[in-house]
Design a protein around this motif. Structure first.
Motif, short mmCIF file in Angstrom:
data_model
loop_
_atom_site.label_atom_id
_atom_site.label_comp_id
_atom_site.label_asym_id
_atom_site.label_seq_id
_atom_site.Cartn_x
_atom_site.Cartn_y
_atom_site.Cartn_z
N VAL A 114 -2.81 -1.72 4.99
CA VAL A 114 -3.31 -2.83 4.31
C VAL A 114 -4.50 -3.46 5.15
CG1 VAL A 114 -2.99 -5.30 3.38
CG2 VAL A 114 -1.16 -3.61 3.31
N CYS A 123 0.93 -1.32 0.04
CA CYS A 123 -0.03 -0.02 -0.11
C CYS A 123 0.89 1.33 -0.03
CB CYS A 123 -0.94 0.10 1.22
SG CYS A 123 -2.22 -1.29 1.15
N CYS A 149 -6.34 -0.90 0.38
CA CYS A 149 -5.69 -0.13 1.05
C CYS A 149 -6.77 0.90 1.64
CB CYS A 149 -4.48 0.59 0.34
SG CYS A 149 -3.22 -0.64 -0.16
N THR A 191 -1.38 5.08 3.85
CA THR A 191 -2.65 3.86 3.85
C THR A 191 -1.85 2.69 4.43
OG1 THR A 191 -1.66 3.06 1.65
CG2 THR A 191 -3.59 5.02 1.54
#
Length: 393
Positions: free
Chosen positions: A72, A66, A85, A70
């Motif tokens: 995962v 990601c 994400c 952000t």
């Protein structure tokens, strides 16, 4: 025969040794090439463990990381696919591509620190020590330390205190840089100029507002403005002997107002002037000379009034002329170092009075505020100027 037999086995072993050496060298080169290829991993090749991919735990599947900011939320379903994400919350951040299951918590600045930049999704909070304190970046910053308040007397400052370093001092060598010497020279010149101006102003003030031992002049009843004093001096030089007589008369008027006298006493006067008691100022009305506009002559007389009435008495004089406080304030908005405010006050009075305005009203008002000597002095100057003449009774 024996020597020949002994050399034969050695000649047969020589090719074998050469073959072993060549084989060993080739294997070493191949191993080096393999190691070099293994070190050069393609970042986009998930099977080689590239930086853009990560391997799902307990699986042979690779997923894309990601981006910064952000985390995962869900792994990809297919090989080399993109994970799900989600952005970090307001108080969280991740500053590089990752496979983290959640974002990192933002940093909070300590009480001895100030916040340089707030926390964002892609960067943590930036903190720095407050003014006068520092924390070295080479050591863990558990607490900001105070900087040296100043260098010692035998030292000079080489670098100021910063949030990352203490004040740097070095021993004094006895020489000044060009910038330091120019700064000191500028300060000396400025201080010298201020001192000279201060002494000059005191000298002019004493000349204007104090008695001169040489000629016995007393100008305490007049304006103490330096500009007014210079204007009076210029007028005296231009008028010659006439200005000298006017000055003697003004001095006698000031003495009459300041010196206490008993009823019937006589105050010494200058030659040619007979000074009586409080009733020594005959109030004779003035009339404009024939053939000239009375309004123009009245306006022309304002210059004599402006030079004759002391600055300290002008507000009192304006109120006695029934001017409003707003009229006086508006007049004072003009150049205070000239006679312009006085002209504006008299013009306002003239506009208010209209046809009732006269020079005798101005003179009578001076008598009312105990400036009778100045009123008679102004009357004499107006007659000498040729604008007015005494009314024949």
């Amino acid at each position: 025969m024996r020597s020949a037999l002994r050399g034969a086995p050695r000649r047969r072993c020589l090719p074998l040794l050469l073959l072993v050496l060549v084989t060993k060298t080739a294997l070493g080169a191949a191993a080096a090439v393999a190691l070099d290829r293994r070190d050069k991993v393609d970042p986009l090749d998930p099977s080689r463990g590239g930086e853009e991919f990560y391997q799902v735990q307990d699986s042979d599947r690779y997923c894309k990381k990601c981006p910064a900011g952000t985390y995962v939320a869900e792994h990809c379903k297919e090989q080399n696919g993109s994970s799900k994400c989600l952005p970090c919350k307001d108080d969280e951040y991740i500053e590089y591509p990752n496979d983290f299951p959640k974002c990192l918590g933002c940093r909070t600045c300590r009480e001895d620190q100030v916040e340089l930049s707030p926390c964002r999704a892609i960067s943590d909070t930036q903190c720095a020590c407050r003014n006068g304190t520092f924390c070295s970046p080479d050591h863990p910053c558990e607490m900001c330390q105070k900087c040296r308040p100043r260098c010692a007397k035998d030292e000079v400052e080489q670098a100021p205190c910063t949030p990352h370093s203490d004040r740097q001092c070095r021993p004094f060598t006895g020489t000044f840089s060009s910038s330091s010497s120019s700064l000191i020279m500028t300060i000396v010149l400025v201080v010298g100029a201020v001192v000279v101006l201060f002494l000059l102003s005191i000298f002019l003030w004493k000349r204007c507002c104090r008695r001169s031992p040489g000629d016995g002049r007393d100008l305490s009843g007049k304006s103490c403005s330096v500009v007014d004093y210079l204007l009076r001096r210029l007028t005296r030089y231009q008028s010659g002997s006439l200005g000298t007589q006017d000055n003697v008369r003004n001095e006698q008027f000031c003495q009459d107002r300041l010196l206490p006298r008993l009823p019937g006493s006589v105050t010494p006067s200058a030659p040619g002037l007979e000074v009586m008691g409080p009733t020594s100022y005959p109030r004779r009305n003035l009339v404009p000379v024939q053939g000239k506009d009375p309004v123009i002559l009245l306006r022309r007389s304002f210059d004599i009034f402006a030079q004759g009435v002391p600055c300290k008495d002008w507000k009192r004089y304006g109120r006695a002329l029934e001017l409003l406080e707003n009229d006086i304030a508006l007049a004072e908005m003009n150049d205070k170092f000239s006679l312009e405010p006085f002209f504006q006050m008299l013009n306002t009075w003239l506009n208010r009075q209209g046809i009732n305005a006269s020079v005798n009203m101005l003179l009578e008002t001076l008598h009312q505020i105990n400036l009778g000597g100045i009123a008679e002095d102004i009357s004499s100057k107006l007659v000498q100027q040729g604008s007015f003449q005494y009314e024949v009774s």
